[in-house]
Design a protein around this motif. Sequence first.
Motif, PDB file in Angstrom:
ATOM      1  N   PHE A 434       0.839  -1.208   0.000  1.00  0.00           N
ATOM      2  CA  PHE A 434       0.000   0.000   0.000  1.00  0.00           C
ATOM      3  C   PHE A 434       0.873   1.257   0.000  1.00  0.00           C
ATOM      4  O   PHE A 434       0.404   2.336  -0.382  1.00  0.00           O
ATOM      5  CB  PHE A 434      -0.897   0.054   1.242  1.00  0.00           C
ATOM      6  N   LEU A 439       3.361   4.177  -7.530  1.00  0.00           N
ATOM      7  CA  LEU A 439       1.918   4.318  -7.308  1.00  0.00           C
ATOM      8  C   LEU A 439       1.114   3.281  -8.081  1.00  0.00           C
ATOM      9  O   LEU A 439      -0.009   2.953  -7.694  1.00  0.00           O
ATOM     10  CB  LEU A 439       1.474   5.731  -7.683  1.00  0.00           C
ATOM     11  N   GLN A 442       1.020   0.489  -5.576  1.00  0.00           N
ATOM     12  CA  GLN A 442       0.088   0.859  -4.506  1.00  0.00           C
ATOM     13  C   GLN A 442      -1.354   0.608  -4.942  1.00  0.00           C
ATOM     14  O   GLN A 442      -2.144  -0.026  -4.231  1.00  0.00           O
ATOM     15  CB  GLN A 442       0.243   2.341  -4.151  1.00  0.00           C
ATOM     16  N   TYR A 443      -1.681   1.125  -6.106  1.00  0.00           N
ATOM     17  CA  TYR A 443      -3.055   1.041  -6.606  1.00  0.00           C
ATOM     18  C   TYR A 443      -3.506  -0.410  -6.772  1.00  0.00           C
ATOM     19  O   TYR A 443      -4.586  -0.803  -6.307  1.00  0.00           O
ATOM     20  CB  TYR A 443      -3.141   1.785  -7.941  1.00  0.00           C
ATOM     21  N   ILE A 446      -3.978  -2.286  -3.463  1.00  0.00           N
ATOM     22  CA  ILE A 446      -5.245  -1.917  -2.817  1.00  0.00           C
ATOM     23  C   ILE A 446      -6.420  -2.581  -3.534  1.00  0.00           C
ATOM     24  O   ILE A 446      -7.367  -3.054  -2.893  1.00  0.00           O
ATOM     25  CB  ILE A 446      -5.397  -0.383  -2.781  1.00  0.00           C
ATOM     26  N   LYS A 447      -6.362  -2.651  -4.864  1.00  0.00           N
ATOM     27  CA  LYS A 447      -7.422  -3.336  -5.610  1.00  0.00           C
ATOM     28  C   LYS A 447      -7.477  -4.821  -5.248  1.00  0.00           C
ATOM     29  O   LYS A 447      -8.560  -5.398  -5.130  1.00  0.00           O
ATOM     30  CB  LYS A 447      -7.200  -3.165  -7.120  1.00  0.00           C
ATOM     31  N   ASP A 468      -3.230  10.523   0.854  1.00  0.00           N
ATOM     32  CA  ASP A 468      -3.641  10.434  -0.550  1.00  0.00           C
ATOM     33  C   ASP A 468      -4.485  11.636  -0.953  1.00  0.00           C
ATOM     34  O   ASP A 468      -4.323  12.194  -2.049  1.00  0.00           O
ATOM     35  CB  ASP A 468      -4.449   9.151  -0.785  1.00  0.00           C
ATOM     36  N   LYS A 473      -3.548  12.025  -4.817  1.00  0.00           N
ATOM     37  CA  LYS A 473      -3.434  10.667  -5.355  1.00  0.00           C
ATOM     38  C   LYS A 473      -4.850  10.130  -5.585  1.00  0.00           C
ATOM     39  O   LYS A 473      -5.382   9.332  -4.819  1.00  0.00           O
ATOM     40  CB  LYS A 473      -2.657   9.775  -4.395  1.00  0.00           C
ATOM     41  N   SER A 475      -6.270   8.149  -7.813  1.00  0.00           N
ATOM     42  CA  SER A 475      -6.504   6.728  -8.087  1.00  0.00           C
ATOM     43  C   SER A 475      -6.467   5.895  -6.817  1.00  0.00           C
ATOM     44  O   SER A 475      -7.375   5.094  -6.559  1.00  0.00           O
ATOM     45  CB  SER A 475      -5.451   6.193  -9.061  1.00  0.00           C
ATOM     46  N   THR A 476      -5.406   6.056  -6.026  1.00  0.00           N
ATOM     47  CA  THR A 476      -5.283   5.233  -4.825  1.00  0.00           C
ATOM     48  C   THR A 476      -6.337   5.609  -3.791  1.00  0.00           C
ATOM     49  O   THR A 476      -6.846   4.741  -3.073  1.00  0.00           O
ATOM     50  CB  THR A 476      -3.873   5.345  -4.222  1.00  0.00           C
ATOM     51  N   ARG A 480      -8.964   2.975  -2.230  1.00  0.00           N
ATOM     52  CA  ARG A 480      -9.143   2.778  -0.785  1.00  0.00           C
ATOM     53  C   ARG A 480     -10.625   2.846  -0.411  1.00  0.00           C
ATOM     54  O   ARG A 480     -11.119   2.021   0.373  1.00  0.00           O
ATOM     55  CB  ARG A 480      -8.363   3.844  -0.003  1.00  0.00           C
TER      56      ARG A 480
END
Length: 532
Positions: A434, A439, A442-443, A446-447, A468, A473, A475-476, A480
Motif C-alpha cells: 500500500f 503508485l 500501490q493502486y 489496494i485493488k 492520498d 493521489k 486513483s489510490t 481505498r
Amino acid sequence: MEWASIRNFLGIPAHLTGKGVAIAVVDGYFPPHPDITANDRRHTYFVNAVSADTKPLLFQTGKAPWKSCHGLMTSAAAAGSGSLSSGFFSGAAPEADLFLIETGPLPTVEETEKKFVMALRWLSNNWRKYNIRGVVLTIAYTIDTGLLPWQADPIKVHCEQLAKEGLLIVVASGNTKELTCSGPASSPSVLSVGGVIVPHCTDEISSYHGCHGITFEGKRIPEILAPAENIVLPTPFQSAEEYENHYTVQFDNLPDGYSRTEGTSYAAPVILGCAACIWQANPEWTASQVETAMIQTAKYKAEWFEAGAGLVDLQAASKYPGKSFTTADKFQRFDQSASVQSDIKIVSSILSSYGEAISAESIDQLKALIMHAQSPKVRAAALCRLAAASDLTYTEIRFSLNDQSSYVKMAALFCLRNREDMWEGVTSRVIDLFNDEDLNIQYCAIKLASTIKHPSFIKPLIYGMLNDARKLKVSTFGARCEALQRLTGIAYEPVPEFREGQCFYSELSTKSRIDIALKWQQYLAKGNVKSI
C-alpha cells in the motif's frame, strides 16, 4: 461563457466529415438520442454484443427523455451529429457511419473482461463484412496499469489480433496522472490517447491530467492528444435538480441538453472520428498509415512534455505524403535499446504458448527464471506463464512480492488474483505494498485487497487516506474507498458533494476527499476496528 466545438477547436476542414466511413464504439449502453442515431446523412447501427442475436439493427431516434450516459458521450465525441445544437456541437466526424456495440453493465473486472471480449470477437467476425475501419474502447480496466505483458490480458490479446488483421484500435489512456495507463491502452498495437484542455478566451492550450508513462513493452503512454477537458457533449438532464447540481452548465451559454465534461474517454473517440475524416480523404490508406499520419503530424508544445505526445492536426494528417510511410514508423514509439528488445524477444518466447498446457521440464525452467533471471521483465513473464498454468508455490509468490522491480511485483499481484489458497499468508506483504514507491503498485495492491477482503486491511487502508487526499493521489484514494466499502459496507458522502462536471483534481474535489478521510479516521477513533 461560450465554448468551442470539437471541430472548431481542432480546425477540421468543413468538407471532411467522415462521410462514407464506418467506425465502431464499444460501451455499456447507448440511448436512442438524435445526436448518435441514424439520419439522412449517415447510418447508425446497434449491436447487442452479449445477446444470442448480434445482427446490427438500424438505430432510430427514440422518444425523450433520453438517459445521459457514458456511451452517449463517447459516441457523440466520435461522430455526434449535434442535432440539438443545429449541428454546432457535433463530434469529429458527424457524417461517419456508426456501429454502436453495447455490452450492458460492467460492475466488475471479470464482467468487463467477459463482455468486452465478446464485443471484440463480434468485431473480429464482422468488421470486414461491414467495412468498419476502426473502433474505440474507453474502459477503466484494472488487471494492471501497463506493467504486465499484453499476453496476460484477454482484452489486449484480442486487440492485438484485430490490429494485426488491419483494424484501427483506439483506446483512452486514463484520467489520473499518477498511473501509467488505464484499460488496454498499454497493448502494443493500439493507439493510446491522452488529452489537452480546451481553453476559454485564450490561445494557451495546456495538457490534461491524464495517465502517462512507459509500459512493459517500452511503449510511451499516451501516443497522441485530443481535447479531454471542456468538451461540449450531449447531456440530457433528467430533472431540474440534476441540472442545478451540475458543476458548470448554469454558467455556460450552451444549447439545452449540452454541457461541458472531461475525460480521455472522450478524447479517444475524437481521435477515431479524426481517423474517419482522414479515410474520407484517403480511402486507400491502411489503419497503420492513418495512425502514422496522425502521430507524425501532431502539434507539440514544450509544456506538454509530461504527456510526451502531440495534439492531433487533422488537416496536416490528411495531407501526409504517402511516400513517407515506412514499416519502421509504428515502432519509433517504443524503446529501441538493445537490452529492451532482447528482453522482449525472450518474453515473447516465454508467453508464446500462454494458456496452453505446459510440460514439467518447462515448469522447472520457468521456476528457475523467477529466482535467477537477471532481467525483471523475464522474471515477470515467467510468473505470468506459471500463473496461467496454476503452478506457483507460496514461497515463489512471496519471493516475487519482495522483488525490487515493479514489473515483478505487479506480476505477483496478478498471480494472486485467483489463488485464494494463498491469501491468508500474504496479507502483511500486500499491506506493505500500500506504501510502495511506485503508485501503480500501490493502486493494484489496494485493488487486490478489495478482492481478498481480509479485516486486517481496514486500518492501513484508512491510515493512508488523508495523505492520498492531500497529495492528490486520486486513483489510490478511490481504490481505498472502494476497498473499505467492500470490507465494511460503509460509503461516506463527502462535504462538499462531488458534482457532475467537476474536475477530479480541483480544490473542491480535494476538500471532498479530505472530508471522507476525516470521517474514516472518526470511524477508527470510535473503536469500530478490532486488532487482528
